[in-house]
Design an enzyme around this catalytic site. Structure first.
Site, PDB file in Angstrom:
ATOM      1  N   VAL A   1      -0.877   4.832   2.278  1.00 42.44           N
ATOM      2  CA  VAL A   1      -0.208   4.125   3.537  1.00 42.44           C
ATOM      3  C   VAL A   1       1.001   3.304   2.974  1.00 42.44           C
ATOM      4  O   VAL A   1       1.023   2.676   1.719  1.00 42.44           O
ATOM      5  CB  VAL A   1      -1.333   2.909   3.930  1.00 42.44           C
TER       6      VAL A   1
ATOM      7  N   ARG B   1      -5.257   8.113  -2.631  1.00 44.42           N
ATOM      8  CA  ARG B   1      -4.700   8.881  -3.197  1.00 44.42           C
ATOM      9  C   ARG B   1      -3.249   8.325  -3.686  1.00 44.42           C
ATOM     10  O   ARG B   1      -2.695   9.018  -4.648  1.00 44.42           O
ATOM     11  CB  ARG B   1      -3.950  10.318  -2.211  1.00 44.42           C
TER      12      ARG B   1
ATOM     13  N   ASP C   1      -3.446   6.335  -6.080  1.00 45.17           N
ATOM     14  CA  ASP C   1      -3.785   6.313  -7.414  1.00 45.17           C
ATOM     15  C   ASP C   1      -4.286   7.880  -7.781  1.00 45.17           C
ATOM     16  O   ASP C   1      -5.543   7.888  -8.002  1.00 45.17           O
ATOM     17  CB  ASP C   1      -4.788   5.174  -7.947  1.00 45.17           C
TER      18      ASP C   1
ATOM     19  N   HIS D   1      -5.804  -0.578   1.797  1.00 44.54           N
ATOM     20  CA  HIS D   1      -7.291  -0.924   1.784  1.00 44.54           C
ATOM     21  C   HIS D   1      -8.067  -0.979   2.954  1.00 44.54           C
ATOM     22  O   HIS D   1      -9.097  -0.299   2.881  1.00 44.54           O
ATOM     23  CB  HIS D   1      -7.584  -2.315   0.964  1.00 44.54           C
TER      24      HIS D   1
ATOM     25  N   GLY E   1      -8.747  -6.762  -4.437  1.00 40.51           N
ATOM     26  CA  GLY E   1      -8.432  -7.771  -3.735  1.00 40.51           C
ATOM     27  C   GLY E   1      -7.244  -7.661  -3.317  1.00 40.51           C
ATOM     28  O   GLY E   1      -6.245  -6.811  -3.598  1.00 40.51           O
ATOM     29  N   ASN E   2      -6.580  -9.008  -2.706  1.00 46.09           N
ATOM     30  CA  ASN E   2      -5.372  -9.038  -2.233  1.00 46.09           C
ATOM     31  C   ASN E   2      -4.984  -7.798  -1.457  1.00 46.09           C
ATOM     32  O   ASN E   2      -4.120  -7.171  -1.507  1.00 46.09           O
ATOM     33  CB  ASN E   2      -4.148  -9.245  -3.414  1.00 46.09           C
ATOM     34  N   LEU E   3      -5.728  -7.845  -0.343  1.00 52.03           N
ATOM     35  CA  LEU E   3      -5.955  -6.462   0.352  1.00 52.03           C
ATOM     36  C   LEU E   3      -4.845  -6.396   1.127  1.00 52.03           C
ATOM     37  O   LEU E   3      -4.308  -7.390   2.045  1.00 52.03           O
ATOM     38  CB  LEU E   3      -7.129  -6.438   1.218  1.00 52.03           C
ATOM     39  N   HIS E   4      -4.415  -5.118   1.784  1.00 52.93           N
ATOM     40  CA  HIS E   4      -3.198  -4.736   2.554  1.00 52.93           C
ATOM     41  C   HIS E   4      -3.896  -3.547   3.492  1.00 52.93           C
ATOM     42  O   HIS E   4      -4.992  -2.974   3.490  1.00 52.93           O
ATOM     43  CB  HIS E   4      -2.205  -4.493   1.891  1.00 52.93           C
TER      44      HIS E   4
HETATM   45  P1  AMP Z   1      -6.667  -1.650  -5.886  1.00 55.17           P
HETATM   46  O1  AMP Z   1      -7.062  -2.931  -5.447  1.00 55.17           O
HETATM   47  O2  AMP Z   1      -5.092  -1.486  -6.258  1.00 55.17           O
HETATM   48  O3  AMP Z   1      -7.367  -1.505  -7.179  1.00 55.17           O
HETATM   49  O4  AMP Z   1      -6.666  -0.333  -5.218  1.00 55.17           O
HETATM   50  C1  AMP Z   1      -8.168  -0.384  -4.564  1.00 55.17           C
HETATM   51  C2  AMP Z   1      -8.345   1.043  -3.829  1.00 55.17           C
HETATM   52  O5  AMP Z   1      -7.181   1.128  -2.789  1.00 55.17           O
HETATM   53  C3  AMP Z   1      -7.719   2.236  -4.624  1.00 55.17           C
HETATM   54  O6  AMP Z   1      -8.622   3.240  -4.336  1.00 55.17           O
HETATM   55  C4  AMP Z   1      -6.255   2.614  -4.196  1.00 55.17           C
HETATM   56  O7  AMP Z   1      -5.877   4.006  -4.370  1.00 55.17           O
HETATM   57  C5  AMP Z   1      -6.436   1.996  -2.822  1.00 55.17           C
HETATM   58  N1  AMP Z   1      -4.996   1.994  -2.216  1.00 55.17           N
HETATM   59  C6  AMP Z   1      -4.046   1.104  -2.728  1.00 55.17           C
HETATM   60  N2  AMP Z   1      -3.060   0.969  -2.228  1.00 55.17           N
HETATM   61  C7  AMP Z   1      -2.815   2.302  -1.265  1.00 55.17           C
HETATM   62  C8  AMP Z   1      -2.043   2.566  -0.301  1.00 55.17           C
HETATM   63  N3  AMP Z   1      -1.114   1.800  -0.161  1.00 55.17           N
HETATM   64  N4  AMP Z   1      -2.569   3.654   0.343  1.00 55.17           N
HETATM   65  C9  AMP Z   1      -3.769   4.046   0.167  1.00 55.17           C
HETATM   66  N5  AMP Z   1      -5.021   3.653  -0.611  1.00 55.17           N
HETATM   67  C10 AMP Z   1      -4.342   2.503  -1.469  1.00 55.17           C
END
Ligand code: AMP
Length: 281
Positions: A179, A151, A153, A38, A32-35
């Site tokens: 991104v 990528r 993570d 995501h 969550g807290n999407l950008h």
């Molecule tokens: P999170 O919500 O941080 O657990 O991330 C969820 C998914 O979004 C994971 O597969 C992350 O690798 C991906 N993600 C998070 N930030 C980015 C980013 N800046 N660019 C690409 N993928 C991302």
């Protein structure tokens, strides 16, 4: 308005109806807290599936006792609106009880050996155990044909590749490019923890990754590349967990040519940021 389901039977009913129609289902797991990072995953999943489910779940089992589980930003309404705009079809937003019917402390736990011993696995004990524990559940719940992971993570993606192959999950993984903000900072829900001053220092991570790539390509030995990176980050006010050059399997490469990844995890105040850059020498 996009449909949000929080109970497993409702999720299963929606997925079963799609599968009866022969539709391919894509999954985008998030906390969550999407950008925009995501949303790029949603777009990628859309290109490989007929319907896209995004999960929004702040997973307690992947946070250490002194980490930011309680203060992790939770913005469900904005997330649902953003997912709808990004072309998502369904939001899976389970409670901790739906995800862990016996409670998070009594969940069947999983562990991936080897690759989780280094880098974030070493700095965040138990973190990847929690990640594979929840991703396995998400795969069982959603039964996706494809699933998108960023990528950003890098080690997590490697761990999930191992999980899928080892447990024979019938899921095709879709890796998504990182991104970034215009100044190079990788987008992250944790960026909003940064003070104005810390935010100004944060793009040093990306600049350092680029400098690591350039130094390695110019023939500098790995030890020198890593020492220079740690010094640059330290000078910008970071406490460095690691700043390393690895091969694509996260093993220590010999100096010489091949595919490489530079990886950094560093803290500004109480905020821990990670980033990486893949390149060839
Ligand atoms: P999170 O919500 O941080 O657990 O991330 C969820 C998914 O979004 C994971 O597969 C992350 O690798 C991906 N993600 C998070 N930030 C980015 C980013 N800046 N660019 C690409 N993928 C991302």
């Amino acid at each position: 308005m996009i449909e949000t389901v929080s109970e497993l039977p409702a999720l299963r009913a929606r997925i079963a109806a799609w599968k009866r129609e022969g539709l391919r289902v894509g999954l985008v797991p998030t906390m969550g807290n999407l950008h925009a990072g995501h949303f790029s995953l949603v777009k990628l999943a859309r290109e490989h599936a007929d319907r896209v489910v995004a999960s929004v779940f702040v997973n307690p089992t992947q946070f250490g006792p002194n980490e930011d589980f309680d203060r992790y930003p939770r913005t469900p309404e904005a997330d649902a609106a953003g997912l709808e705009a990004a072309g998502c079809d369904l939001v899976w937003m389970p409670s901790v009880e739906q995800m862990y019917p016996f409670g998070a402390d009594h969940a069947v736990r999983m562990r991936v050996p080897g690759i989780t011993d280094v880098l974030d696995g070493a700095h965040r004990p138990g973190h990847f155990d929690g990640v594979v524990t929840v991703v396995s559940r998400l795969f069982n719940q959603v039964q996706p044909d494809v699933a998108a992971f960023g990528r950003k993570d890098y080690q997590q993606l490697a761990v999930i590749r191992y999980l899928v192959r080892d447990l024979a999950f019938p899921v095709e993984l879709l890796p998504a490019d990182i991104v970034r903000e215009p100044d190079g900072l990788a987008m992250s829900s944790r960026n909003q923890y940064l003070s104005a001053e810390e935010r100004r220092a944060a793009p040093t991570i990306h600049r350092t990754l680029l400098a690591m790539r350039d130094a390695a390509r110019a023939g500098m030995a790995r030890a020198g590349v890593e020492a220079q990176a740690r010094a640059a980050l330290g000078a910008a006010g970071f406490l460095v967990d690691y700043a390393v050059l690895r091969d694509i399997h996260l093993a220590e490469p010999d100096d010489g040519s091949g595919a490489r990844v530079a990886l950094v995890a560093a803290r500004l105040g109480s905020t821990r940021l990670i980033d990486n850059l893949e390149f060839t020498i």
